[in-house]
Write an enzyme that holds these catalytic residues in place. Structure first.
Site, short mmCIF file in Angstrom:
data_model
loop_
_atom_site.label_atom_id
_atom_site.label_comp_id
_atom_site.label_asym_id
_atom_site.label_seq_id
_atom_site.Cartn_x
_atom_site.Cartn_y
_atom_site.Cartn_z
N SER A 576 0.85 -1.19 0.00
CA SER A 576 0.00 0.00 0.00
C SER A 576 0.89 1.23 0.00
CB SER A 576 -0.90 0.02 1.24
OG SER A 576 -1.54 1.27 1.39
N TYR A 589 -3.26 0.14 10.45
CA TYR A 589 -3.15 -0.26 9.05
C TYR A 589 -1.79 0.13 8.48
CZ TYR A 589 -4.12 -0.45 4.03
OH TYR A 589 -4.06 -0.71 2.70
#
Length: 699
Positions: A576, A589
């Site tokens: 990501s 996250y």
């Protein structure tokens, strides 16, 4: 108007439906019906034809045209464009240029001169066999029951015993022009005969009506099956069992360990794909007293032989004392011994014009108590090779029960395997796709990126195992991909990446389904958003469990399997932008993604010396098709950036330097690059697919 032969083949011919068909349409219908049952003929085997009156496109006159299955076709799946069409008068004229058996191969070059109506479908080597039979409809099939007769020592006598004068017999002759003339002469000498058994080959039947020809073919096969049933009732096949099969799970477990090792040994020139079967007839054979003797004789029918090679390799495994480690320890020597034996066979039989020796590795591996493993350049061929050997097993069972089974003589087998016409066919095959023979396991397979990645890899010739914690969702994705690419190349498995046993089982599933893996795409993901003071320990741990620990577990299993194969491989993490650039209200996250990124770097260091490359694709804001954007994460991120759901994608697009949205297909393209040989010299690298975000620059 369907009839059924008791315990035999079912007659599916519908006379009322056929009445409205043209003769070519009847031929197509007959072909598909015959090819629908493996007891009648094997995949790609056999041939059908019809002689039809057609209008000549140049003269307008009525001419006789042979419609015959084209080269390389399969009667079970053939369509109208799969038939070659040739002028019968020109086929008869070929007799004037035939120079004799020593020159029969050159006759194939004349077949295009006989083409009717500019049909581009190439005619097969079997064309003269159909052309010169003086009947309108001809079937050439490879039924196990008939080949069991044809491959017996007493083949001629058994044919006469079962069929009398109705079905004749011809000695072994390699398919070609000369055999076509033999068939013609047989028909002239035996005008009342309805067919002929070809020694070590198969069955020809003929009639002047399509439905009658179909019914005759089924009747002849059913009579042979019934005769074998009577002769072999109460007898033990292959000398009876001397071993006992392992339980189904144990059989699969042994296959899962053996197949990657075999795959590594046989994938020198090209990655091979495996197939495993433990069907009852296979287990009966591999557990039998006479298995080794019969296996050493090889197959008989040319179609069987071309798919299964001179003979199988029997793996030295004892199901009564199942020591897989010991088998693995001796496997390399067994494979090398097979290669040496094959090279000696090539040396004994080669002719001055023979093509160079091809892959010397076995195609078929027989494992007592476990089953049969086959390897080929793609999954469909590996599966079909296994089906052909099952046909061969059925033939050996019948022939050895009523007489003595005989394989093709070695020189005849070689002359078929290294036939120049067969070599020319191989040379005409299209160049393999970039991922041909490769196997990928994709976690998070039910999501947008996972599905798009599978689609991209499949398009390049890979086999794919899709794994996801949502079994129903991944099964649905797999169903759609199988519809577009074939059920042969797609498997799905329910898997929780945080469960070590489940992950190990998924890799075992890949090993049994395809022989191993070459590519791991670690893509399973979740997302959560909360200010740090509202981030619970459970939220923190769940992110770390799935995005860090889960990636570790999957990678560890991939490394173990890749090392057993010894062929290198590629691992691609779907990371990501947040692994490099922090975001507000997403500490759990972002931290987990950063951990994932550093894990990839560590694995790149460890994998390099083993030929295992590890790289990362960092997406950003892939909303379309992404499952993590369908729940609370979407609301949370919209709240963080002060917008609503509809405005979030536009916000992300405008935030990017290129002002473009990022889609699952964009991520899949980067994954394909890192998984393929296009990036063969890249490891430990990161590709950002985020439409441009300066905070995520890696330098």
């Amino acid at each position: 108007m369907l009839t059924r032969a008791e315990d035999g083949l079912e007659n599916l011919w519908d006379s009322r439906r056929a009445a409205g068909m043209s003769e070519p349409e009847k031929l197509l219908c007959r072909s598909n019906l015959l090819g629908s049952d493996k007891r009648i003929t094997n995949y790609g085997g056999g041939n059908t034809s019809a002689k039809v009156m057609e209008t000549d496109p140049l003269t307008g006159a009525q001419v006789e045209v042979l419609w015959v299955k084209g080269s390389g076709g399969d009667v079970g799946s053939i369509r109208m464009d799969g038939f070659a069409t040739l002028y019968m008068d020109k086929l008869r004229a070929l007799k004037g240029v035939y120079r004799g058996p020593e020159h029969e191969d050159e006759m194939v070059g004349y077949l295009p001169h006989c083409t009717f109506n500019l049909n581009p479908r190439a005619a097969s080597i079997d064309t003269p066999l159909h052309a010169y039979v003086p009947h309108r409809h001809v079937d050439h099939m490879h039924p196990d029951a008939i080949i069991a007769i044809a491959a017996s020592r007493d083949s001629r006598a058994l044919t006469a015993e079962i069929f009398g004068d109705e079905i004749g017999w011809l000695p072994w002759k390699r398919p070609g022009y000369e055999l076509g003339l033999w068939l013609e002469q047989f028909c002239r000498d035996n005008p009342e005969a309805k067919g002929v058994v070809l020694e070590s080959h198969g069955l020809f039947t003929w009639a002047d009506d399509a439905g009658d020809c179909y019914a005759l073919t089924l009747d002849v096969i059913n009579r042979a099956m019934a005769w074998f049933g009577q002769k072999t009732h109460g007898t033990e096949a292959f000398g009876g069992p001397v071993r006992t099969s392992l339980e189904p799970r144990a059989r699969a477990a042994v296959a899962a360990r053996l197949m990657p090792a075999i795959r590594g040994f046989v994938s020198g020139g090209q990655h091979m794909v495996g197939h495993f079967t433990d069907a009852p007839e296979v287990l009966e054979f591999v557990n039998a007293r006479d298995m080794a003797r019969l296996a050493a004789l090889g197959t008989s029918c040319p179609d069987h032989f071309l798919r299964t090679k001179i003979r199988p390799l029997v793996v030295d495994f004892d199901p009564a004392a199942p020591d897989v480690d010991a088998v693995l320890g001796g496997l390399k020597a067994s494979v090398e011994a097979y290669r040496d034996d094959y090279a000696a066979y090539y040396g004994r039989c080669r002719r001055a014009v023979s093509p160079p020796m091809r892959d010397p590795n076995a195609v078929v591996y027989l494992v007592p108590g476990v089953g049969m493993i086959t390897f080929a350049r793609d999954k469909a061929t590996a599966r079909i090779s296994g089906e052909f050997y099952v046909n061969a097993i059925n033939v050996m069972r019948g022939a050895d029960a009523v007489s003595e089974y005989r394989g093709l003589p070695e020189q005849e087998a070689f002359d078929i395997e290294y036939w120049l016409l067969e070599e020319a066919k191989l040379q005409r095959m299209p160049k393999p796709k970039s991922l041909a023979g490769r196997v990928a396991l994709v976690t998070g397979g039910a999501g947008g990126i996972g599905a798009a990645t599978a689609e991209r890899l499949l398009r390049e010739g890979a086999c794919v195992v899709l794994a996801d914690i949502d079994g129903d969702a991944v099964a649905e994705v797999g169903k759609g991909l199988a519809a577009g690419h074939s059920a042969d190349v797609v498997r799905t498995v329910t898997m929780d990446v945080t469960d070590e046993d489940a992950v190990a089982a998924a890799f075992d599933r890949a090993a049994v389904a395809f022989g191993g893996i070459d590519i791991l795409v670690s893509n399973a993901g979740i997302a959560s958003s909360a200010p740090v003071e509202e981030t619970t320990l459970a939220m923190w741990n769940r992110n770390m469990d799935i995005l860090s620990t889960g990636y570790f577990i999957a990678s560890r299993e991939a490394f173990r399997l890749l090392q057993r194969q010894g062929m290198g491989g590629a691992v691609v993490f779907v990371g990501s932008k947040n692994a490099l650039a922090a975001s507000p209200n997403a500490a759990a996250y972002c931290t987990a993604k950063a951990s994932e990124l550093h894990l990839a770097r560590c694995l790149a260091l460890e994998g390099a010396e083993k030929g295992i490359r590890v790289n990362v694709v960092n997406p950003d804001a892939v909303l379309r098709g992404s499952r993590i954007w369908s729940g609370e994460w979407l609301d949370q991120r919209a709240s963080t950036y002060g917008t609503d759901k509809e405005g979030l994608e536009e916000m992300y697009r405008n935030r990017s330097m290129l002002k473009r949205s990022v889609f699952p297909e964009d991520i899949a393209e980067a994954i394909y690059f890192l998984a393929s040989d296009l990036s063969a010299k890249s490891t430990g690298n990161i590709i950002n697919v985020d439409a441009g975000n300066k905070d995520a620059f890696t330098r």
